[in-house]
Scaffold this active site. Sequence first.
Site, mmCIF file in Angstrom:
data_model
loop_
_atom_site.group_PDB
_atom_site.id
_atom_site.type_symbol
_atom_site.label_atom_id
_atom_site.label_comp_id
_atom_site.label_asym_id
_atom_site.label_seq_id
_atom_site.Cartn_x
_atom_site.Cartn_y
_atom_site.Cartn_z
ATOM 1 N N TRP A 199 -2.003 2.631 1.421
ATOM 2 C CA TRP A 199 -2.325 2.466 0.003
ATOM 3 C C TRP A 199 -1.356 1.543 -0.714
ATOM 4 O O TRP A 199 -1.762 0.799 -1.604
ATOM 5 C CB TRP A 199 -2.435 3.818 -0.694
ATOM 6 C CG TRP A 199 -3.587 4.622 -0.158
ATOM 7 C CD1 TRP A 199 -3.522 5.820 0.497
ATOM 8 C CD2 TRP A 199 -4.992 4.284 -0.188
ATOM 9 N NE1 TRP A 199 -4.776 6.241 0.860
ATOM 10 C CE2 TRP A 199 -5.692 5.328 0.458
ATOM 11 C CE3 TRP A 199 -5.712 3.201 -0.699
ATOM 12 C CZ2 TRP A 199 -7.087 5.315 0.598
ATOM 13 C CZ3 TRP A 199 -7.106 3.187 -0.560
ATOM 14 C CH2 TRP A 199 -7.766 4.237 0.078
ATOM 15 N N ASP A 256 1.803 5.327 -7.839
ATOM 16 C CA ASP A 256 0.481 5.824 -7.463
ATOM 17 C C ASP A 256 0.683 7.252 -6.967
ATOM 18 O O ASP A 256 1.229 7.479 -5.898
ATOM 19 C CB ASP A 256 -0.094 4.923 -6.355
ATOM 20 C CG ASP A 256 -1.365 5.500 -5.716
ATOM 21 O OD1 ASP A 256 -1.831 6.573 -6.141
ATOM 22 O OD2 ASP A 256 -1.885 4.854 -4.787
ATOM 23 N N LYS A 295 -8.452 13.484 -5.188
ATOM 24 C CA LYS A 295 -7.633 14.089 -4.151
ATOM 25 C C LYS A 295 -7.236 15.504 -4.571
ATOM 26 O O LYS A 295 -7.553 16.466 -3.909
ATOM 27 C CB LYS A 295 -6.372 13.253 -3.878
ATOM 28 C CG LYS A 295 -6.665 11.787 -3.582
ATOM 29 C CD LYS A 295 -7.392 11.583 -2.254
ATOM 30 C CE LYS A 295 -8.123 10.261 -2.134
ATOM 31 N NZ LYS A 295 -7.312 9.075 -2.095
#
Length: 361
Positions: free
Chosen positions: A103, A173, A197
């Site tokens: 990511w 993030d 998530k």
Amino acid sequence: MKYDRVYNFSAGPAMMPEPVLEEIAAEVLNYKGSGMSVMEMSHRSKVFQQIYDEAVADLRELMGIPENYKVFFVQGGGTLQFAMVPMNLLRDGVGCYVETGTWSSKAISEAKKYGEVKIVASSKDKNFSYIPDCSDLDIPDNADYVYICENETINGTTFKQLPNTKGKVLISDQSSMFLSKPCNVEDYGLIWAGVQKNVGPAGMAVVIIREDLIPEDMPAFAPIYMSYKIQAEKGSMYNTPNTWAIYCCGKVFKYLLANGGLEAMQAKNEAKAKIFYDFLDQSNLFSGNVNPADRSLMNCTFTTGSEEEDAAVVAATKAAGFDNLKGHRSVGGLRASIYNAMPQEGVEALVEFLKDYEAKK
Ligand SMILES: *Cc1c(COP(=O)(O)O)cnc(C)c1O
């Protein structure tokens, strides 16, 4: 189990708390006497505005977000933030990135389209199996920010200590660790999280940004939707927001507040992760993928070391009611994602099953 649900170890979209799903189910045809579902309601209506205002207020309370930070919801999931961050904040300087896995790598490639990027630390040399030392990074004077992916969902690592940014703004993030433990918002200039998530349905991100960082202007080519200034000023409603996701997230915020807040979540999450990693550490069949000191509380990556055996484990666990234990397609192996909504009994039952599986080998 009451609804014949499985223990769902999916990395995202992932489990939501059952009491929250029950409330949503009860309100789906008629939300609190409005005569309609939240799905059918105008985002400009009073009743939706109240849902929105409560969601923001509850999130502010949960995280202790200071007054000088703006909170809003943006569509486009996590991925849009990879572009939105540099479009707004990477101006004439350098965007410094710590590269710790899939990511953060995606965030880096996206940022390179909009300005100068410097990778200030990386764990690529060892397959992203650890968090690099970030205590003395070489950060240029003209850095606009330092960016991290605080919990790498696919690789299974997490920052136990934030980088020393040498006074520059930290951007994080937090998608796969959002609301999993207390967070000192003032340590950051900007926190964003895709909500599917650890909070609610997919397709939306929460953005928490220090007011003074919001730029007045945007690059001429930038779609108006990408402007943090517009999103903040319009309270996520420049256009029709993801009303359903906002509603569901609001329910989860209330649920967390009613269940001890983020300290309680941290205690539960640490207990669950300990059960799982203690099992891994004594197992002869299974081993963890990452440096133990950098293990994620949320995404436990592990393997038998054999592709066929891993596939057999996925099949056997699925048949026994433990779903989604397959590692991400890009890295293989196995992964148990144990977010807030995963009960401790789910982790205990999985560990029992895996012990038994190993014993029968
Ligand atoms: C899932 C994830 C993303 C991407 O989210 P999408 O909504 O699929 O775009 C970004 N960062 C992290 C850490 C993630 O876990």
